[in-house]
Write an enzyme that holds these catalytic residues in place. Structure first.
Site, short mmCIF file in Angstrom:
data_model
loop_
_atom_site.label_atom_id
_atom_site.label_comp_id
_atom_site.label_asym_id
_atom_site.label_seq_id
_atom_site.Cartn_x
_atom_site.Cartn_y
_atom_site.Cartn_z
N PHE A 1 0.80 -1.22 0.00
CA PHE A 1 0.00 0.00 0.00
C PHE A 1 0.84 1.27 0.00
CE2 PHE A 1 0.82 -0.17 4.54
CZ PHE A 1 0.74 1.15 4.97
N LYS A 2 2.08 1.17 0.45
CA LYS A 2 2.91 2.37 0.56
C LYS A 2 3.43 2.86 -0.79
CE LYS A 2 3.91 1.40 5.35
NZ LYS A 2 4.87 1.02 6.39
N ASP A 3 3.12 2.12 -1.86
CA ASP A 3 3.54 2.58 -3.18
C ASP A 3 2.95 3.96 -3.51
OD1 ASP A 3 5.29 0.64 -4.23
OD2 ASP A 3 3.63 -0.72 -4.60
#
Length: 433
Positions: free
Chosen positions: A106-108
């Protein structure tokens, strides 16, 4: 728009200052002075909009006063070159799959957005040779490293706890080379995070180096994560399931859930939130007692949540005027040990065919236990299960297919520098750069 410090001991900063500095001079975290409510028409039409269109509206509310519209739109559209689908798992419970980006986590979104925004401001200032410090418990390092890979004038130092990230997570930031340096710290994530914060407060170090952070302490990292929550609502609305929406967030450093809380403040119709913890249950203890008591983190199979002193708790407190009652009114909590997490992964896979990763399992189990009749639950599936290959395969007793993106990372050769957890050693290393 100005950004103030949660410690309120320094003058407010511009967006550019907040992004480039990362942390306020009084050690506080930057907060936007206004949280703009989005117009009713936006929510009425949100199900007809693309992920990128939705994200641009949200981004404009925070960054539009300081960045030209065309530039901001280009940053948003370039950041979101992938989807985040809502997938049904069981009756009334949906997974928001946040792992379809370059590093399958999700941190992309936050990592890519910040890389582009920081690069924009650095060029605007005419700065060169900026050092980005980032502590990671797993996925932040890979997302930030890949977001900044090859960006001219920026060198990224990823601090990670030795032996406490999964092998695949590790190879995603230790094999890149170029302008990415991996620092293997003999300690926990909290030790890594403390080193980064201490570096920002060291006058001698800052006099010599242009330092900034890419952790969720940076507003450019955590705020874009709000995009997901609006898009989840849009997808549920298409299905006619958006009423009584409850969101459960696997929580470590609390940047992700803080972004969701910002969305709610902007008018997003989320009924309530659940913060799902592993054995590192500092926030749950706060909800139960009203007293925040950080403690050393413990190692679990949901390693990205192994945080004993979550930085973004300061933002949660600030958002609710430090009112324990107000926070309890919108966020509930839970905590699961490794055995419960593993049981959830196995049972869900057997019953539904849906494969959870250990972090998403915390979110799913919490909704199973806490969802009320008439509510629709969404949990954030924060990373692809293959990123925790050995753990997941041992739980389900089957081989897990490794996506091609991960296979490419695994072909590289590990390059890392070992450090102790003492600040003197870290400072000495940086001063030599």
């Amino acid at each position: 728009m100005k950004y103030y410090s949660t410690n309120k001991q320094v003058a407010p900063a511009s967006l550019q200052e907040a992004v480039v500095k990362g942390l306020a001079a009084d050690r506080g975290l930057f907060m936007p002075e206004k949280i703009k409510a989005l117009p009713t028409e936006f929510y009425e039409n949100i199900d007809k909009m693309s992920f990128q269109e939705i994200a641009y509206v949200v981004a404009d509310a925070f960054f539009g006063e300081d960045i030209e519209a065309d530039t901001l739109k280009a940053i948003v559209y370039d950041t979101l070159s992938f989807d985040a689908p809502v997938v049904p798992v069981s009756e009334g419970i949906y997974s928001l799959e946040l792992y379809h980006g370059p590093t399958l986590a999700f941190k992309d979104v936050g990592g890519r957005f910040m890389a582009r925004l920081l690069s924009y401001f650095i060029k605007k200032q005419g700065q060169k040779d900026v050092k980005v410090l980032v502590a990671t418990s797993g996925d932040t390092g890979s997302a930030v490293a890949n977001g900044f890979l090859g960006v001219e004038g920026i060198h990224v130092y990823v601090l990670y706890p030795k032996g406490l990230v999964s092998p695949i997570q590790e190879c995603q930031f230790t094999t890149l080379g170029q302008n990415i340096t991996a620092l293997e710290v003999d300690g926990t994530f909290d030790d890594c995070q403390a080193l980064v914060k201490s570096a920002f407060m060291d006058e001698e170090l800052n006099a010599k180096l242009n330092l900034t952070s890419a952790n969720s302490i940076n507003v450019a990292r955590f705020l874009p994560q709000a995009f997901y929550y609006f898009y989840a609502y849009a997808q549920l609305k298409k299905l006619g399931k958006e009423k009584e929406m409850v969101v459960c967030v696997p929580s470590g450093n609390f940047g992700n859930i803080t972004a969701g809380l910002f969305g709610k403040k902007m008018g997003l119709p989320i009924k309530r939130f659940i913060a799902a913890n592993n054995r590192n249950d500092i926030f749950l203890n706060y909800l139960n007692t009203g007293v925040y008591t950080p403690k050393p983190s413990v190692s679990t199979i949901a390693n990205a949540m192994d945080v004993g002193d979550p930085s973004n708790f300061a933002r949660v407190l600030d958002l609710y005027g430090e009112s324990w009652e107000a926070i309890k009114g919108e966020i509930s909590g839970c905590s699961y040990d490794d055995e419960q997490i593993a049981e959830t992964v196995a049972a869900t896979y057997k019953a539904t065919g849906y494969l959870l990763d250990p972090h998403g399992a915390c979110g799913y189990k919490a909704l199973q236990e806490q969802l009320q009749p008439g509510e629709t639950g969404v949990f954030l599936e924060t990373a692809h299960p293959a990123k925790f290959l050995e753990t997941v395969e041992n739980i389900i007793g089957e081989k897990v297919e490794i996506p091609q993106k991960l296979q490419e990372f695994m072909k590289g050769t590990k390059q890392s520098i070992e450090l102790g957890k003492d600040f003197a050693g870290f400072k000495s290393y940086l001063m030599g750069k």
